[in-house]
Motif scaffolding. Sequence first.
Motif, PDB file in Angstrom:
ATOM      1  N   ASP A 151       0.836  -1.191   0.000  1.00 55.11           N
ATOM      2  CA  ASP A 151       0.000   0.000   0.000  1.00 55.11           C
ATOM      3  C   ASP A 151       0.878   1.250   0.000  1.00 55.11           C
ATOM      4  O   ASP A 151       2.112   1.160  -0.136  1.00 55.11           O
ATOM      5  N   ARG A 174      -1.285  -5.291   2.733  1.00 50.82           N
ATOM      6  CA  ARG A 174      -2.604  -5.138   3.340  1.00 50.82           C
ATOM      7  C   ARG A 174      -2.986  -6.385   4.133  1.00 50.82           C
ATOM      8  O   ARG A 174      -3.731  -6.307   5.112  1.00 50.82           O
ATOM      9  N   SER A 175      -2.481  -7.541   3.683  1.00 52.49           N
ATOM     10  CA  SER A 175      -2.643  -8.811   4.394  1.00 52.49           C
ATOM     11  C   SER A 175      -1.566  -9.747   3.853  1.00 52.49           C
ATOM     12  O   SER A 175      -0.874  -9.431   2.876  1.00 52.49           O
ATOM     13  N   ASP A 216      -1.021 -10.667   0.101  1.00 55.20           N
ATOM     14  CA  ASP A 216      -0.308  -9.819  -0.863  1.00 55.20           C
ATOM     15  C   ASP A 216       1.088 -10.342  -1.185  1.00 55.20           C
ATOM     16  O   ASP A 216       1.804  -9.743  -1.986  1.00 55.20           O
ATOM     17  N   SER A 254      -5.797   0.554  -3.924  1.00 55.48           N
ATOM     18  CA  SER A 254      -5.043   0.554  -2.666  1.00 55.48           C
ATOM     19  C   SER A 254      -3.628   0.009  -2.826  1.00 55.48           C
ATOM     20  O   SER A 254      -2.817   0.114  -1.904  1.00 55.48           O
TER      21      SER A 254
END
Length: 255
Positions: free
Chosen positions: A41, A47-48, A51, A91
């Motif tokens: 990001d 983001r988690s 990714d 994002s």
Amino acid sequence: MTHAMAQGSDMSVSVPAVRAVLRWTPGAGVPDVDACVILLDDKGRVRSDADFVFYNQPRHPSGLARKLPKKRQGEGLTDSVEAQLARQDPSVDRMILVASADGGTLARVRNLRVELHDAGGGEAAAGEPFAYVDIQPDGSASSALICGELRRAGGGWQFRAVTKGYTTGLVGVAGEFGISVDETDTGHHPTPDPANDPASGGRPAPGAAQAPQPAQAPQSAPPAAARQPQPAPPIAYGYPPAFTLPPQGPQFIGR
């Protein structure tokens, strides 16, 4: 036309999707190489854990990034990742391309190169790369290396030929970008230990190290007084002591 990039340079990328191909020359003593891509990001974090697209997780849940199978091309090997640019989630601000070595360091890998291809389909996707950069590993002990990044710039995307080495492999790379990593898991899993494998019946592999067993105390002999003398075997009349009569045959039955 293919653009040769120098390390540290950047260029605009106008294709809707890009395939980044790691290419190298295998040989004796050369470790295997794996490609992966990490989506970040605008704070430089995942983001988690989804990714992180690599050999154990080859497809992003969104379908907008994936890892492809390795291929042999002539005398070289390739490992590739693909990422959508035009349809990428807003994002996602950057995508990091990483090379990692299995069983050695990247300093032992010959002719390591990153090629960028149009992955949008059609004839352009099957042709020559639109750019490439020859990679010089950052330090002789690096087992993982950032070898480029795709980043948003001015409403489009750029590729920047940056490098950064990690002596701790993918564990070090993942930790820097906020990915949860089990440090006991190297990713390249060894053959299961047959001693713990129900399919093998719990038998250890030949040559496998056995766990030390506790020493058992020697059994003491019973006291002399406790040992009872054994009676001598009866001696048949008229025969030496070692002689044994043969079993009676049918001719003796009923007499």
